[in-house]
Design an enzyme around this catalytic site. Sequence first.
Site, PDB file in Angstrom:
ATOM      1  N   LYS A  57       0.809  -1.322  -0.055  1.00  0.00           N
ATOM      2  CA  LYS A  57      -0.228  -0.037  -0.103  1.00  0.00           C
ATOM      3  C   LYS A  57       0.866   1.377  -0.037  1.00  0.00           C
ATOM      4  CE  LYS A  57      -3.736  -2.648   2.059  1.00  0.00           C
ATOM      5  NZ  LYS A  57      -4.767  -2.735   2.660  1.00  0.00           N
ATOM      6  N   HIS A 104      -8.577  -3.374  -6.247  1.00  0.00           N
ATOM      7  CA  HIS A 104      -8.567  -3.239  -4.750  1.00  0.00           C
ATOM      8  C   HIS A 104      -9.784  -2.422  -3.982  1.00  0.00           C
ATOM      9  CE1 HIS A 104      -7.492  -3.000  -0.518  1.00  0.00           C
ATOM     10  NE2 HIS A 104      -6.632  -3.906  -0.709  1.00  0.00           N
ATOM     11  N   GLU A 142     -10.108  -0.478  -1.772  1.00  0.00           N
ATOM     12  CA  GLU A 142      -9.559   1.025  -1.385  1.00  0.00           C
ATOM     13  C   GLU A 142      -9.473   1.650  -2.727  1.00  0.00           C
ATOM     14  OE1 GLU A 142      -5.764   0.024   0.765  1.00  0.00           O
ATOM     15  OE2 GLU A 142      -7.244  -0.798   2.026  1.00  0.00           O
ATOM     16  N   GLU A 182     -11.288 -10.552  -1.050  1.00  0.00           N
ATOM     17  CA  GLU A 182     -10.891  -9.652   0.183  1.00  0.00           C
ATOM     18  C   GLU A 182     -12.219  -9.082   0.700  1.00  0.00           C
ATOM     19  OE1 GLU A 182      -6.502  -8.444  -0.072  1.00  0.00           O
ATOM     20  OE2 GLU A 182      -7.724  -6.807  -0.882  1.00  0.00           O
ATOM     21  N   GLY A 202      -7.545  -4.625   7.044  1.00  0.00           N
ATOM     22  CA  GLY A 202      -6.787  -3.985   7.957  1.00  0.00           C
ATOM     23  C   GLY A 202      -7.766  -3.701   9.093  1.00  0.00           C
ATOM     24  N   SER A 220      -6.611  -9.326   6.879  1.00  0.00           N
ATOM     25  CA  SER A 220      -6.005  -9.342   8.394  1.00  0.00           C
ATOM     26  C   SER A 220      -5.420 -11.096   8.161  1.00  0.00           C
ATOM     27  CB  SER A 220      -6.917  -9.314   9.257  1.00  0.00           C
ATOM     28  OG  SER A 220      -7.565  -7.983   9.347  1.00  0.00           O
ATOM     29  N   GLY A 251      -1.710  -7.374   3.426  1.00  0.00           N
ATOM     30  CA  GLY A 251      -1.500  -5.980   3.489  1.00  0.00           C
ATOM     31  C   GLY A 251      -0.448  -5.543   4.470  1.00  0.00           C
ATOM     32  N   GLY A 252      -0.974  -5.252   5.942  1.00  0.00           N
ATOM     33  CA  GLY A 252      -0.090  -5.030   6.750  1.00  0.00           C
ATOM     34  C   GLY A 252       0.997  -5.897   7.479  1.00  0.00           C
TER      35      GLY A 252
END
Length: 256
Positions: free
Chosen positions: A11, A95, A97, A167, A173, A210, A231-232
Amino acid sequence: MRVKLVAGNWKMNGTLASSQALVKALLPPLSALKRAHYAVCAPFPYLAAVGQALRGSDVALGAQDVSQFEDGAYTGGVSGAMLADCGCRYVIVGHSERRSVFGEGDETVALKYAQALKHRLTPILCVGETLAERESGVTEEVVGRQLNAVIQRCGLAALAQGVIAYEPVWAIGTGRTATPQQAQAVHSFIRGHVGDRRLAGSLLILYGGSVKANNAAQLFAMADVDGGLIGGASLVADEFVAICSAAQGAKETVKT
Ligand code: PGA
């Protein structure tokens, strides 16, 4: 046989130095993991440098978005040809987002998907429902609609050339992961939606939302979960490596 894929979605995080340091930390452990495929999707300005750092390794380079246009007067746009030039193999399209923050609709996502394939990039097509949609029982309708937009524009065979990432928006997230059974149910729906047995059997369907070192193995053990879009946790070398090891440990799924 579907070989699992784990892709990191960095990201809009990091610096040039931290991106290079992350790759440096990832490469030795990942080069020892031979039974799955791995990729990192870096921010546009760092693609060339991250690609350089990955050179000679089996870890592929990916981008996080691509323009729906070929070239021309599209200020701020980044074309498929540019991504290919930078050594990208994958590009994330659609995505959630991009869909929610940047207003990309199904048709724009389908055009981006077409551009990716045109430039021999493998699109990672993200699909997934919001919490409200899940609670009102329309998850399959939403995911089906998102897939159909690409099938209608590019064709079924083209869909099978890409990778799908399921997703659920409510899991991205948030620390709230879909259970392995919830993920499996939608993955199985996606594979069934493709219809054609041969194309469906070889289609890679990743789970994202997640995924962490402590839940990856259970998710990857499900029959229709072919890896993850992370992601994170992909920003932390040890976490990402642990998730990649979980994919390596998971059984390869025999094509049905
Ligand atoms: P997350 O993000 O792993 O931080 O939930 C996944 C994604 O957005 O691709």
